[in-house]
Design a protein around this motif. Structure first.
Motif, PDB file in Angstrom:
ATOM      1  N   VAL A 104       0.664  -1.163  -0.133  1.00 58.83           N
ATOM      2  CA  VAL A 104       0.137   0.012   0.196  1.00 58.83           C
ATOM      3  C   VAL A 104       0.917   1.258  -0.006  1.00 58.83           C
ATOM      4  O   VAL A 104       0.563   2.234  -0.896  1.00 58.83           O
ATOM      5  N   ALA A 105       1.884   1.229   0.758  1.00 61.83           N
ATOM      6  CA  ALA A 105       2.835   2.478   0.907  1.00 61.83           C
ATOM      7  C   ALA A 105       3.492   2.534  -0.355  1.00 61.83           C
ATOM      8  O   ALA A 105       3.726   3.814  -0.835  1.00 61.83           O
ATOM      9  N   VAL A 106       3.842   1.644  -0.970  1.00 60.40           N
ATOM     10  CA  VAL A 106       4.636   1.639  -2.595  1.00 60.40           C
ATOM     11  C   VAL A 106       3.406   2.373  -3.512  1.00 60.40           C
ATOM     12  O   VAL A 106       3.734   3.186  -4.341  1.00 60.40           O
ATOM     13  N   ALA A 107       2.421   1.798  -3.358  1.00 59.30           N
ATOM     14  CA  ALA A 107       1.246   2.305  -4.337  1.00 59.30           C
ATOM     15  C   ALA A 107       0.822   3.718  -3.995  1.00 59.30           C
ATOM     16  O   ALA A 107       0.836   4.423  -5.208  1.00 59.30           O
ATOM     17  N   ARG A 108       0.928   4.218  -2.753  1.00 53.15           N
ATOM     18  CA  ARG A 108       0.645   5.626  -2.523  1.00 53.15           C
ATOM     19  C   ARG A 108       1.971   6.305  -3.111  1.00 53.15           C
ATOM     20  O   ARG A 108       1.734   7.641  -3.245  1.00 53.15           O
ATOM     21  N   THR A 109       3.273   5.953  -3.298  1.00 55.18           N
ATOM     22  CA  THR A 109       4.183   6.761  -3.487  1.00 55.18           C
ATOM     23  C   THR A 109       4.431   6.631  -5.237  1.00 55.18           C
ATOM     24  O   THR A 109       5.518   7.212  -5.667  1.00 55.18           O
ATOM     25  N   LEU A 110       3.729   5.973  -5.837  1.00 54.53           N
ATOM     26  CA  LEU A 110       4.196   5.565  -7.397  1.00 54.53           C
ATOM     27  C   LEU A 110       3.884   7.033  -8.051  1.00 54.53           C
ATOM     28  O   LEU A 110       3.020   7.789  -7.712  1.00 54.53           O
ATOM     29  N   ARG A 111       4.574   7.536  -8.996  1.00 54.35           N
ATOM     30  CA  ARG A 111       4.482   8.452  -9.627  1.00 54.35           C
ATOM     31  C   ARG A 111       3.930   8.251 -11.087  1.00 54.35           C
ATOM     32  O   ARG A 111       4.050   7.341 -11.724  1.00 54.35           O
ATOM     33  N   VAL A 114      -0.665   7.643 -14.724  1.00 54.22           N
ATOM     34  CA  VAL A 114      -1.320   6.589 -15.137  1.00 54.22           C
ATOM     35  C   VAL A 114      -1.484   5.791 -13.780  1.00 54.22           C
ATOM     36  O   VAL A 114      -2.465   4.976 -13.643  1.00 54.22           O
ATOM     37  N   PHE A 115      -0.824   6.154 -12.647  1.00 55.70           N
ATOM     38  CA  PHE A 115      -1.014   5.422 -11.436  1.00 55.70           C
ATOM     39  C   PHE A 115      -1.865   6.215 -10.488  1.00 55.70           C
ATOM     40  O   PHE A 115      -2.091   5.792  -9.224  1.00 55.70           O
ATOM     41  N   LEU A 116      -2.464   7.183 -10.981  1.00 58.61           N
ATOM     42  CA  LEU A 116      -3.592   8.208  -9.879  1.00 58.61           C
ATOM     43  C   LEU A 116      -4.522   7.145  -9.459  1.00 58.61           C
ATOM     44  O   LEU A 116      -4.858   7.206  -8.411  1.00 58.61           O
ATOM     45  N   PRO A 117      -5.358   6.271 -10.045  1.00 55.65           N
ATOM     46  CA  PRO A 117      -6.412   5.424  -9.545  1.00 55.65           C
ATOM     47  C   PRO A 117      -5.784   4.774  -8.544  1.00 55.65           C
ATOM     48  O   PRO A 117      -6.373   4.310  -7.240  1.00 55.65           O
ATOM     49  N   LEU A 118      -4.492   4.043  -8.766  1.00 49.95           N
ATOM     50  CA  LEU A 118      -4.036   3.147  -7.494  1.00 49.95           C
ATOM     51  C   LEU A 118      -3.682   3.863  -6.228  1.00 49.95           C
ATOM     52  O   LEU A 118      -3.884   3.578  -5.236  1.00 49.95           O
ATOM     53  N   ARG A 119      -3.126   5.275  -6.531  1.00 53.36           N
ATOM     54  CA  ARG A 119      -2.880   6.043  -5.367  1.00 53.36           C
ATOM     55  C   ARG A 119      -4.068   6.431  -4.668  1.00 53.36           C
ATOM     56  O   ARG A 119      -4.151   6.591  -3.290  1.00 53.36           O
ATOM     57  N   VAL A 120      -5.104   6.649  -5.405  1.00 53.23           N
ATOM     58  CA  VAL A 120      -6.240   7.034  -4.858  1.00 53.23           C
ATOM     59  C   VAL A 120      -7.110   5.847  -3.906  1.00 53.23           C
ATOM     60  O   VAL A 120      -7.277   5.946  -2.692  1.00 53.23           O
ATOM     61  N   LEU A 121      -6.900   4.760  -4.700  1.00 53.19           N
ATOM     62  CA  LEU A 121      -7.274   3.628  -3.680  1.00 53.19           C
ATOM     63  C   LEU A 121      -6.544   3.444  -2.439  1.00 53.19           C
ATOM     64  O   LEU A 121      -7.135   2.808  -1.295  1.00 53.19           O
ATOM     65  N   ALA A 122      -5.122   3.469  -2.777  1.00 44.85           N
ATOM     66  CA  ALA A 122      -4.217   3.201  -1.508  1.00 44.85           C
ATOM     67  C   ALA A 122      -4.618   4.374  -0.466  1.00 44.85           C
ATOM     68  O   ALA A 122      -4.532   4.147   0.804  1.00 44.85           O
ATOM     69  N   ALA A 123      -4.738   5.581  -0.707  1.00 37.66           N
ATOM     70  CA  ALA A 123      -5.094   6.550   0.149  1.00 37.66           C
ATOM     71  C   ALA A 123      -6.295   6.494   0.706  1.00 37.66           C
ATOM     72  O   ALA A 123      -6.751   6.652   2.055  1.00 37.66           O
ATOM     73  N   ALA A 124      -7.400   5.861   0.101  1.00 34.00           N
ATOM     74  CA  ALA A 124      -8.715   5.565   0.693  1.00 34.00           C
ATOM     75  C   ALA A 124      -8.631   4.645   1.618  1.00 34.00           C
ATOM     76  O   ALA A 124      -9.319   4.429   2.776  1.00 34.00           O
TER      77      ALA A 124
END
Length: 293
Positions: A104-111, A114-124
């Motif tokens: 989850v931490a790696v997903a939140r730090t992806l740049r 294209v990774f915006l949906p993954l970052r949003v899901l991890a933050a949620a």
């Protein structure tokens, strides 16, 4: 040993000056005085607390209800047997929490966009499970999942309770890992890329090792909390140390087994707490000396 030459040119053992000897005697005397004062103040405090407790009007009834040696001897083997379930939950859930929290931490730090949906899901995920009380998560998972009557889905309260613990603690651990990842200076990643490493290789070989090493003390604190909260799986009927004590209390109406279970948890937690303190002090010493973190 340090040697000094005398007037004839021969080497003699170093002899400290009188001033230095006096300073060392003063330090030893001060240390002895501090130890004596600490011991005396601790003894006085203990005596005062003892007198206050034993002279309380309800002490006799409290001692019979909470500190009965007979019920303690009866409860101890059963509580110890139930504690093995708590230890297994700690080991399994602890490993799962570290893996899921890291993902989850790696997903939140992806740049990259294209990774915006993954970052949003991890933050949620982290926001939801950090905001939801653990006891409610346990009730929803342990009581709600069996109510769905899904085919192939377990109704074992131990597995469901462990799942609830993993979901909640992974959210906290993910934020610990994310803080560690973001504490690594961007120049580290840039230097790795300049040496020919891909973004994934730079994350794996450069960023994550530094991030994990820096976050070991807070990670150990989370594991200490997880160890205590494994006792909450008893709400689903799993017979752990807390549930074993609760069974005896329900039969005898004496609360001594709860004290036994509490002391067993404390005895299990203290080594982990001391390990956390040692790792934290070691990390601070290395930082003060300018070593790697």
């Amino acid at each position: 040993m340090t040697l000094a030459k005398d007037a004839r040119g021969t080497e003699d053992p170093y002899v400290p000056s009188e001033r230095r000897l006096e300073r060392e005697r003063y330090k030893r005397a001060r240390a002895r005085r501090a130890t004596a004062v600490a011991a005396l103040s601790t003894l006085v405090t203990g005596v005062v607390l003892y007198l206050v407790v034993v002279n309380a009007p309800g002490w006799q009834r409290t001692r019979e209800t909470f500190f009965d040696w007979g019920y303690a001897r009866e409860a101890f083997p059963k509580v110890l047997e139930g504690l093995w379930l708590n230890v297994r939950l700690l080991l399994v859930c602890g490993a799962a929490v570290l893996v899921l929290g890291m993902l989850v931490a790696v997903a939140r730090t992806l740049r990259g966009p294209v990774f915006l949906p993954l970052r949003v899901l991890a933050a949620a995920y982290t926001d939801f499970f950090r905001g939801l009380p653990l006891i409610i998560t346990l009730m929803i998972v342990v009581l709600g999942v069996p109510a769905l009557r899904l085919q192939g889905v377990t109704v074992d309260p131990v597995l469901l309770g462990g799942t609830a613990l993993t979901l909640t603690y992974s959210a906290y651990v993910a934020e610990v890992f994310r803080a560690g990842i973001e504490s690594v200076h961007p120049s580290q990643r840039a230097a790795a890329r300049s040496l020919g490493l891909t973004g994934r290789q730079a994350l794996r070989h450069v960023v994550l090792p530094q991030a994990v090493r820096r976050q070991v003390p807070p990670l150990l604190n989370d594991l200490v909390s997880l160890q205590k909260d494994t006792g909450l799986v008893s709400i689903g009927g799993a017979v752990d140390a807390v549930r074993a004590a609760d069974i005896i209390v329900g039969r005898s109406l004496n609360y001594t087994p709860y004290i036994v279970a509490g002391l067993v948890f404390v005895a299990l937690t203290i080594p982990m707490t001391r390990l956390t303190d040692w790792v934290t002090a070691r990390t601070e010493r290395r930082r003060a000396q300018g070593g790697a973190t």
